[in-house]
Design a protein around this motif. Structure first.
Motif, short mmCIF file in Angstrom:
data_model
loop_
_atom_site.label_atom_id
_atom_site.label_comp_id
_atom_site.label_asym_id
_atom_site.label_seq_id
_atom_site.Cartn_x
_atom_site.Cartn_y
_atom_site.Cartn_z
N ARG A 122 5.56 4.41 -4.17
CA ARG A 122 4.98 3.48 -4.93
C ARG A 122 5.28 1.88 -4.57
NH1 ARG A 122 6.48 6.39 -10.66
NH2 ARG A 122 4.60 7.61 -10.48
N ALA A 123 6.56 1.62 -4.06
CA ALA A 123 6.84 0.47 -3.52
C ALA A 123 5.88 -0.27 -2.42
CB ALA A 123 8.10 0.43 -3.22
N TYR A 124 5.66 0.89 -1.59
CA TYR A 124 4.57 0.54 -0.58
C TYR A 124 3.07 0.15 -1.15
CZ TYR A 124 0.70 1.61 2.82
OH TYR A 124 -0.35 1.56 3.63
N LEU A 125 2.81 1.09 -2.08
CA LEU A 125 1.34 0.96 -2.50
C LEU A 125 1.60 -0.50 -3.24
CD1 LEU A 125 0.64 4.47 -4.30
CD2 LEU A 125 -0.20 3.47 -1.98
N ASP A 126 2.41 -0.89 -3.92
CA ASP A 126 2.40 -2.20 -4.49
C ASP A 126 2.28 -3.20 -3.69
OD1 ASP A 126 2.79 -1.06 -7.03
OD2 ASP A 126 4.94 -1.29 -7.21
N ARG A 127 2.69 -2.92 -2.31
CA ARG A 127 2.87 -4.22 -1.48
C ARG A 127 1.86 -3.99 -0.23
NH1 ARG A 127 8.23 -3.75 -2.52
NH2 ARG A 127 8.56 -2.71 -0.78
N THR A 128 0.82 -2.99 -0.45
CA THR A 128 0.02 -2.38 0.69
C THR A 128 -0.68 -3.74 1.58
OG1 THR A 128 -0.62 -0.68 -0.35
CG2 THR A 128 -2.06 -1.20 1.32
N GLY A 129 -1.12 -4.61 0.71
CA GLY A 129 -1.61 -5.87 1.06
C GLY A 129 -0.82 -6.79 2.14
N ALA A 130 0.36 -6.77 2.00
CA ALA A 130 1.43 -7.42 2.77
C ALA A 130 1.69 -6.90 4.02
CB ALA A 130 2.76 -7.31 1.97
N TRP A 131 1.28 -5.41 4.14
CA TRP A 131 1.44 -4.73 5.70
C TRP A 131 0.47 -5.12 6.54
CZ3 TRP A 131 6.03 -3.10 7.33
CH2 TRP A 131 7.02 -2.64 6.21
N GLY A 132 -0.83 -5.60 6.27
CA GLY A 132 -1.80 -5.79 7.21
C GLY A 132 -2.66 -4.50 7.58
N LYS A 133 -3.87 -4.78 8.07
CA LYS A 133 -4.74 -3.80 8.54
C LYS A 133 -4.20 -2.58 9.31
CE LYS A 133 -9.47 -3.02 10.39
NZ LYS A 133 -9.32 -1.90 10.03
N ALA A 134 -3.35 -3.29 10.40
CA ALA A 134 -3.00 -2.05 11.30
C ALA A 134 -1.96 -0.95 10.80
CB ALA A 134 -2.25 -2.76 12.40
N TRP A 135 -1.11 -1.38 9.78
CA TRP A 135 -0.40 -0.62 9.14
C TRP A 135 -1.14 0.21 8.07
CZ3 TRP A 135 4.02 1.25 10.75
CH2 TRP A 135 5.01 0.49 11.84
N THR A 136 -1.88 -0.47 7.11
CA THR A 136 -2.55 0.38 6.04
C THR A 136 -3.47 1.29 6.60
OG1 THR A 136 -4.09 -1.52 5.89
CG2 THR A 136 -2.15 -1.68 4.42
N ASP A 137 -4.04 0.97 8.02
CA ASP A 137 -5.10 1.90 8.40
C ASP A 137 -4.24 3.17 9.20
OD1 ASP A 137 -7.09 0.58 7.77
OD2 ASP A 137 -7.49 -0.18 10.00
N ALA A 138 -3.05 2.75 9.66
CA ALA A 138 -2.24 4.07 10.28
C ALA A 138 -1.53 4.81 8.97
CB ALA A 138 -1.07 3.26 11.19
N ALA A 139 -1.26 4.30 7.91
CA ALA A 139 -0.45 4.91 6.78
C ALA A 139 -1.48 6.28 6.39
CB ALA A 139 -0.39 4.13 5.66
N PHE A 140 -0.85 7.41 5.98
CA PHE A 140 -1.58 8.33 5.71
C PHE A 140 -0.86 9.05 4.19
CE2 PHE A 140 1.42 9.90 8.58
CZ PHE A 140 1.74 11.06 7.95
N SER A 141 -1.92 9.58 3.67
CA SER A 141 -1.43 10.61 2.40
C SER A 141 -2.27 11.75 2.48
CB SER A 141 -1.44 10.01 1.19
OG SER A 141 -1.21 10.60 -0.10
N SER A 142 -1.76 12.92 2.73
CA SER A 142 -2.65 14.12 2.76
C SER A 142 -2.22 15.10 1.82
CB SER A 142 -2.56 14.44 4.23
OG SER A 142 -3.05 13.56 4.96
N GLU A 143 -3.01 16.09 1.49
CA GLU A 143 -2.87 17.30 0.76
C GLU A 143 -3.64 18.47 1.43
OE1 GLU A 143 -2.17 19.15 -3.74
OE2 GLU A 143 -3.07 17.18 -3.38
N TRP A 144 -2.93 19.74 1.50
CA TRP A 144 -3.90 20.61 1.92
C TRP A 144 -3.54 21.88 0.99
CZ3 TRP A 144 -0.64 18.20 5.50
CH2 TRP A 144 -1.34 17.20 6.27
#
Length: 197
Positions: A122-144
Motif C-alpha cells: 500500500r505504501a508503494y501504491l500511495d507513492r507510485t508517481g514518485a518512483w517514475g516510469k521505469a519502476w512503475t513499468d517494471a513493478a508487477f502484481s499477478s494472480e493465477w
C-alpha cells in the motif's frame, strides 16, 4: 556453483513466539534490509526510543535471530547489529498445530507477516508517481488460479525460491562490483495456497 542455502526452519515454539511482538518483526525486517544498523538508527526508522529498540534487539539475539556486527563501532559505545542468517527463517504451521498455544502463535505471526506485506505494498501504491516510469513499468502484481496437488504446489515453491535466490545473488554481486546506480530494495511477495471458489 554455490551449495543451496535454505532459510532456517523454526521448530521451537519459544523462538516463534519471539515474533508475536510486531515491533520485533519490524526491527528484523528493517535490519535485514539495512545489513547492519545501530539501535539508534533502527529507532529512528520505526519511531520508537533507542532503549526500547535495544531491549527488543537483545530479545531477538537471545533467540538467535540477530547478532552483533563486530568491528563497526569507532568508539565502542554503540552496538551494531545484523541478522544472524542472510537466508532468513521460516516455519511450517504443522510443526505447531498440536497445541492451542502453538496454533495461536502461528496465527499471530502469520497475520503479522501478511499485514506487514500489505502495508508495504500500500505504501508503494500511495507513492507510485514518485518512483517514475521505469519502476512503475517494471513493478508487477499477478494472480493465477492453478489446479495443483500439494506435491506440485511444494515443487512450484521450490522453483520460485530458486529464482528469487538467483536474482538476490545477482543483485548482491552487482552491488559489490559497484553497480549501484538505479538499484533499490525490491520486495517480491508470492503466495500459494489452496482455495475453493
Amino acid at each position: 556453483m554455490h551449495p543451496k542455502s535454505e532459510p532456517e526452519q523454526i521448530t521451537d515454539l519459544s523462538r516463534l513466539k519471539a515474533f508475536t511482538n510486531p515491533l520485533r518483526m519490524q526491527l528484523y525486517r528493517s535490519l535485514y534490509a539495512a545489513g547492519t544498523a545501530t539501535a539508534s538508527q533502527l529507532a529512528e526508522q520505526v519511531g520508537q526510543t533507542p532503549s526500547l529498540v535495544s531491549y527488543h534487539l537483545r530479545k531477538l539475539a537471545e533467540h538467535g535471530f540477530v547478532a552483533e556486527a563486530g568491528g563497526r563501532s569507532s568508539d565502542g559505545r554503540e552496538r551494531w547489529w545484523r541478522v544472524a542468517s542472510e537466508e532468513g527463517w521460516g516455519f511450517r504451521s504443522s510443526d505447531f498445530a498440536g497445541t492451542p498455544e502453538g496454533a495461536a502463535a502461528v496465527g499471530t505471526v502469520t497475520r503479522a507477516i501478511h499485514d506487514t506485506r500489505i502495508a508495504q505494498y500500500r505504501a508503494y501504491l500511495d507513492r507510485t508517481g514518485a518512483w517514475g516510469k521505469a519502476w512503475t513499468d517494471a513493478a508487477f502484481s499477478s494472480e493465477w488460479i492453478l489446479d495443483l496437488t500439494p506435491a506440485e504446489l511444494a515443487e512450484m515453491n521450490d522453483e520460485l525460491e530458486a529464482v528469487a535466490r538467483r536474482w538476490r545473488e545477482r543483485g548482491k554481486a552487482a552491488q559489490a562490483a559497484g553497480a549501484t546506480e538505479s538499484r533499490e530494495h525490491v520486495s517480491v511477495h508470492l503466495y500459494g495456497f489452496p482455495s475453493r471458489p
